[in-house]
Each structure stands twice: as C-alpha cells, then as structure tokens.
Motif scaffolding. Structure first.
Motif, PDB file in Angstrom:
ATOM      1  N   ASP A 200     -94.822 -20.235   0.260  1.00 38.71           N
ATOM      2  CA  ASP A 200     -96.038 -19.517   0.653  1.00 38.71           C
ATOM      3  C   ASP A 200     -96.562 -18.673  -0.506  1.00 38.71           C
ATOM      4  O   ASP A 200     -97.784 -18.567  -0.717  1.00 38.71           O
ATOM      5  N   LEU A 203     -98.312 -20.957  -2.952  1.00 35.53           N
ATOM      6  CA  LEU A 203     -99.622 -21.347  -2.418  1.00 35.53           C
ATOM      7  C   LEU A 203    -100.641 -20.227  -2.600  1.00 35.53           C
ATOM      8  O   LEU A 203    -101.791 -20.465  -2.994  1.00 35.53           O
ATOM      9  N   GLU A 204    -100.204 -19.005  -2.361  1.00 35.00           N
ATOM     10  CA  GLU A 204    -101.099 -17.862  -2.507  1.00 35.00           C
ATOM     11  C   GLU A 204    -101.512 -17.671  -3.968  1.00 35.00           C
ATOM     12  O   GLU A 204    -102.686 -17.443  -4.275  1.00 35.00           O
ATOM     13  N   CYS A 206    -101.531 -19.957  -6.365  1.00 33.59           N
ATOM     14  CA  CYS A 206    -102.406 -21.060  -6.777  1.00 33.59           C
ATOM     15  C   CYS A 206    -103.828 -20.839  -6.300  1.00 33.59           C
ATOM     16  O   CYS A 206    -104.799 -21.097  -7.028  1.00 33.59           O
ATOM     17  N   GLU A 207    -103.969 -20.335  -5.073  1.00 28.15           N
ATOM     18  CA  GLU A 207    -105.302 -20.076  -4.532  1.00 28.15           C
ATOM     19  C   GLU A 207    -105.994 -18.959  -5.295  1.00 28.15           C
ATOM     20  O   GLU A 207    -107.188 -19.022  -5.587  1.00 28.15           O
ATOM     21  N   TYR A 210    -106.030 -20.254  -9.642  1.00 24.61           N
ATOM     22  CA  TYR A 210    -106.599 -21.515 -10.127  1.00 24.61           C
ATOM     23  C   TYR A 210    -108.093 -21.294 -10.430  1.00 24.61           C
ATOM     24  O   TYR A 210    -108.787 -20.627  -9.663  1.00 24.61           O
ATOM     25  N   PRO A 275    -100.939 -27.899  -4.508  1.00 25.79           N
ATOM     26  CA  PRO A 275    -100.867 -27.197  -3.216  1.00 25.79           C
ATOM     27  C   PRO A 275    -100.562 -28.123  -2.040  1.00 25.79           C
ATOM     28  O   PRO A 275     -99.783 -27.757  -1.147  1.00 25.79           O
ATOM     29  N   ASP A 276    -101.152 -29.310  -2.026  1.00 23.83           N
ATOM     30  CA  ASP A 276    -100.874 -30.239  -0.924  1.00 23.83           C
ATOM     31  C   ASP A 276     -99.407 -30.658  -0.924  1.00 23.83           C
ATOM     32  O   ASP A 276     -98.796 -30.809   0.147  1.00 23.83           O
ATOM     33  N   LEU A 278     -96.946 -28.801  -1.969  1.00 27.42           N
ATOM     34  CA  LEU A 278     -96.213 -27.652  -1.449  1.00 27.42           C
ATOM     35  C   LEU A 278     -96.267 -27.620   0.078  1.00 27.42           C
ATOM     36  O   LEU A 278     -95.263 -27.315   0.737  1.00 27.42           O
ATOM     37  N   ARG A 279     -97.414 -27.932   0.635  1.00 25.00           N
ATOM     38  CA  ARG A 279     -97.543 -27.920   2.106  1.00 25.00           C
ATOM     39  C   ARG A 279     -96.662 -28.986   2.739  1.00 25.00           C
ATOM     40  O   ARG A 279     -96.077 -28.763   3.811  1.00 25.00           O
TER      41      ARG A 279
END
Length: 291
Positions: A200, A203-204, A206-207, A210, A275-276, A278-279
């Motif tokens: 998580d 992901l945070e 990267c958001e 990036y 990110p995908d 990672l999900r």
C-alpha cells in the motif's frame, strides 16, 4: 584521434612543460639532475635546446617520475599531467559500506547529485521506499538497541531523498517484488500485515511521485545487473556488500548508464505497469474475498 604535431613543436612543448613542472614543484636543475642521474648541463640542455630533437625514453620517463607527472603529458600526448596511477586513484574509489540504512557516504552522493536524474538498481527493495515496519524487521537484528534511533535518523534522510529535485529511475528484478509479496527467500518470515502495508505504501508513493519516480521490473533470467546507482553524469557506484566501488570518469559512467537504459528498455513491466502488478500481488496476499 590525437592530432599530429610537428617534431619541432613537440620538442618546444616538452621544454615548456618540463620547466612548468619543475617550477610548480620547486625542483631546481641540480636537484632534477640528481634525481635522474645525469649532469646538470644535461638538464640545462633539455630546457634550452632549440632543436627538434627529444631526449630518449629513459630520460623522459625519469623526468616524469621525479616530477610526479606523466611522460605522455611531457611529450604532449596527453593534456592531463597526472600519472596513470593518480588518474586511476581519482576516477575510482573504494569505500567501506557499513550495514546501515543511509550511511554518510551515500547521503553525500545523493546531495551532490541533487537535480540530476538518479538511476538505481537496488540489492533488495529500495530502502527509501520501505515502511518503518519493514526497516525494523530488516535492520533491528543488526543494529540492536540503536535500531529505533538509527531508523528515526535515517527516515529524515530518506524523506529528503524523496523530496529532492531529482528524478529517480529504479530497475529491479521481477522476482524481488514477487519474493517480497510471497515472503520467500530473503523475505522469509515477513508477516502478511507488514507486506500488505508495504505494498500500500508503494502504491501511494507511485501515485504521489510518478513520473518523477519510475520503477521498472526486468526478468533476471534474461538480464542481469549488480546493485548500482548512477548519480547523473557525476559518478556511478557499485555495491559490493562490504564496500562501495565508485567511478567518476565519464566513459565508465556512460557505459553503465547505457546498461541501465537497456534494463529499462527491455523491462517486462514498465513504470506504468508497476502499480497494477502491485495490486495483483496485494490481492494474492489478501486471498479471495469471504462470502
């Protein structure tokens, strides 16, 4: 390619450079003569002879050694007066790499390269992207009682590195992030809660960062890279476990920059795909939803 120089011009340059080296090192004609084992009159002739003739290789080499310059520089074959050993020493350094989060040397390199693009192949997940829980799991056994203090101090530096005006490109083997998610290999024993929090966190980040932060995953069965950081055009640093090996000469930096470019160009998962992936890993850790 070295431009051709007329013999007379080369001889004139030799005299000028010999005199310059003697002056800068405060070496008299008599002192140089003693060092190279010739008469003082021979040194005087080397400095004043107006002809096109150069001294023999033994004399040139002896003068270079006595004055701490290179024979190539005396003969106008190089514009660098340093000896080969000195050039190597300045372009390649080996320093100790302590078992720490962000040691002083690494932090200084990041500060020096602020504003340049930094390319990074980490040995594990990048420390600058880890949660505190992962850092404690990884480093506490080695740092003992000082773990909390060391991690706290390092977090400030990691925050600085993330916020510095540098673009970061990170290339990792695909198996590294997969092994982390599966708690296998290096990450064996890492509990699901910590792994989910770390994913998580990635992901945070990267958001938020990036495209200034871009992470690529390559297939280590097809491509290989030792852990290395390329600090813009300034230097590249290999991590050898107990030591860092740092290069500052332009040719080597460009060589390893091209190596990194290949890792990015042939990555199985690009920064947009990361990110995908990672999900998907997160979903595998969480398991199927309960009905």
């Amino acid at each position: 390619m070295q431009d051709k120089i007329d013999k007379r011009d080369r001889a004139a340059q030799f005299r000028l450079r010999l005199a310059r080296a003697m002056e800068e090192r405060h070496v008299s004609q008599s002192a140089l003569a003693r060092h190279i084992g010739v008469d003082r009159s021979t040194v005087s002739q080397l400095l004043t002879d107006e002809g096109a003739r150069l001294p023999n290789a033994h004399v040139v080499g002896s003068c270079a050694s006595a004055l701490g310059v290179s024979a190539d520089w005396l003969l106008t074959l190089s514009n660098r007066p340093e000896s080969a050993a000195e050039l190597l020493a300045s372009s390649l350094t080996v320093t100790e790499a302590p078992r720490a989060l962000v040691d002083e040397r690494i932090f200084e390199w990041h500060q020096e390269a602020a504003g340049y693009k930094i390319r990074y192949v980490p040995a594990t997940l990048p420390d600058m992207l880890k949660t505190r829980a992962v850092l404690e799991w990884e480093y506490a056994p080695h740092l003992g009682r000082t773990a909390d203090q060391a991690i706290g101090a390092s977090e400030d530096r990691l925050t600085w590195m993330r916020s510095a005006q540098s673009d970061y490109e990170i290339a990792m083997p695909l198996y590294e992030i997969d092994s982390f998610a599966q708690a296998s290999g290096y990450y064996e024993g890492l509990c699901p809660k910590i792994r989910l929090e770390q994913i998580d966190h990635l992901l945070e980040i990267c958001e938020q960062l990036y495209p200034r932060l871009r992470i690529y995953l390559f297939d280590a069965k097809r491509l290989y890279s030792a852990p290395v950081t390329i600090f813009g055009p300034l230097l590249c640093v290999f991590y050898a476990g107990s030591h860092y090996m740092a290069f500052r000469d332009r040719d080597r930096i460009e060589t390893f920059a091209r190596h990194f470019d290949r890792l990015v160009r042939e990555a199985d998962l690009t920064a947009r795909d990361f990110p995908d992936h990672l999900r998907r890993l997160r979903a595998a850790i969480s398991g199927p939803p309960q009905g």
